[in-house]
Design an enzyme around this catalytic site. Sequence first.
Site, PDB file in Angstrom:
ATOM      1  N   CYS A 126      -9.539  -7.523   0.511  1.00  0.00           N
ATOM      2  CA  CYS A 126      -9.711  -8.279   1.751  1.00  0.00           C
ATOM      3  C   CYS A 126     -11.152  -8.406   2.213  1.00  0.00           C
ATOM      4  O   CYS A 126     -11.408  -8.667   3.392  1.00  0.00           O
ATOM      5  CB  CYS A 126      -8.860  -7.637   2.850  1.00  0.00           C
ATOM      6  SG  CYS A 126      -7.101  -7.619   2.445  1.00  0.00           S
ATOM      7  N   LYS A 193      -1.328  -2.940  11.016  1.00  0.00           N
ATOM      8  CA  LYS A 193      -0.863  -3.424   9.711  1.00  0.00           C
ATOM      9  C   LYS A 193      -0.836  -2.253   8.735  1.00  0.00           C
ATOM     10  O   LYS A 193      -1.852  -1.620   8.481  1.00  0.00           O
ATOM     11  CB  LYS A 193      -1.781  -4.531   9.202  1.00  0.00           C
ATOM     12  CG  LYS A 193      -1.390  -5.094   7.850  1.00  0.00           C
ATOM     13  CD  LYS A 193      -2.350  -6.210   7.440  1.00  0.00           C
ATOM     14  CE  LYS A 193      -2.018  -6.789   6.090  1.00  0.00           C
ATOM     15  NZ  LYS A 193      -2.967  -7.858   5.699  1.00  0.00           N
ATOM     16  N   LYS A 251       2.877  -5.320  11.540  1.00  0.00           N
ATOM     17  CA  LYS A 251       3.230  -5.824  10.217  1.00  0.00           C
ATOM     18  C   LYS A 251       3.313  -4.650   9.255  1.00  0.00           C
ATOM     19  O   LYS A 251       2.359  -3.871   9.174  1.00  0.00           O
ATOM     20  CB  LYS A 251       2.167  -6.819   9.734  1.00  0.00           C
ATOM     21  CG  LYS A 251       2.432  -7.380   8.345  1.00  0.00           C
ATOM     22  CD  LYS A 251       1.308  -8.291   7.880  1.00  0.00           C
ATOM     23  CE  LYS A 251       1.609  -8.846   6.503  1.00  0.00           C
ATOM     24  NZ  LYS A 251       0.504  -9.677   5.975  1.00  0.00           N
TER      25      LYS A 251
END
Length: 326
Positions: A126, A193, A251
């Site tokens: 990422c 997350k 998430k």
Amino acid sequence: MNLRRLRLNSNLRDMVRENHVHKEDLIMPVFIKEGLEGKNEIKSMPGIYQYGEKEFLDEIGECIDLGIKAVILFGIPKLKDSCGSDALDEEGLIARSVRTAKKAFGDKIAIITDLCFCEFTDHGHCGIINPHLKTVDNEATLEISAKQAIVHAKAGADMIAPSGMMDNIIETLRTALDENGFSHIPIMSYSTKFASAFYGPFRDAAESAPVDNEYVPKNRKTYQMDIANSREALLESIIDEAEGADILMVKPALAFMDIIKEIKENTLKPLCVYNVSGEYSMVKAAALNGWMDYDTLMMEILTSFKRAGADMIITYHAKDAAKLIK
């Protein structure tokens, strides 16, 4: 005490129902693949497709017709390199796609952009890799994330959703947007997350699985959250709220109902949940094998997110659910 009196027929049950899933709650993910003509079904996500740069407009148009108010865009470019340079290009895939969508639909639907680099890098992580620590370099990734946010904003995105789990990402993006004339653009933070096994099918859809070599981490556990931690999960969202996030997120959703409830009760911003690819694929697989009723199971799961405290739901079920909601 007789509680069953109010369960005797559907009219009575509807009168006392505490939580409802509305079309306005649903956000549909859309995958756009550069160079693809037509659409390509994702084998691990039956009914979900990668779309070409023309065909994704048909998908958004269908969402509008069904009463869905927002989509979130993910891009799969031809060029993938160490820093995800296509994501930093004002003529790159996502920038082009946002402009195309806004020209076609205007304000008929909100266009949210996922802000990350995993789909754009050749290593599948990422951000920029620090090869000595074998993890994503936080500060270097913040710098290019700010650039990516400006690219999205200039293209016309209605909302930006950073998903990389970099520390201080919300403060960085808020400052960059404000200083460049985009103080009106809201940020939906992937604030809590987890490093989850439920993301597997998404990596097929976005072609973003981490590569296996000695210079990069084998997974995302060095920057996404430990699934076992609940107090840290709350802290992540509290920090992003303080940094200026307009919407918070949990998430995945299905295995983290306790986290959804905890964050809802301890923060004041709207709360989104991401009903992720693995959760979707489990339901689809059970339905396709005749083990469970798809519509009933889907709506039970979506309703449970609302009951836990979600204000909105990113879900691959969005179109199917919208067809069922009166």
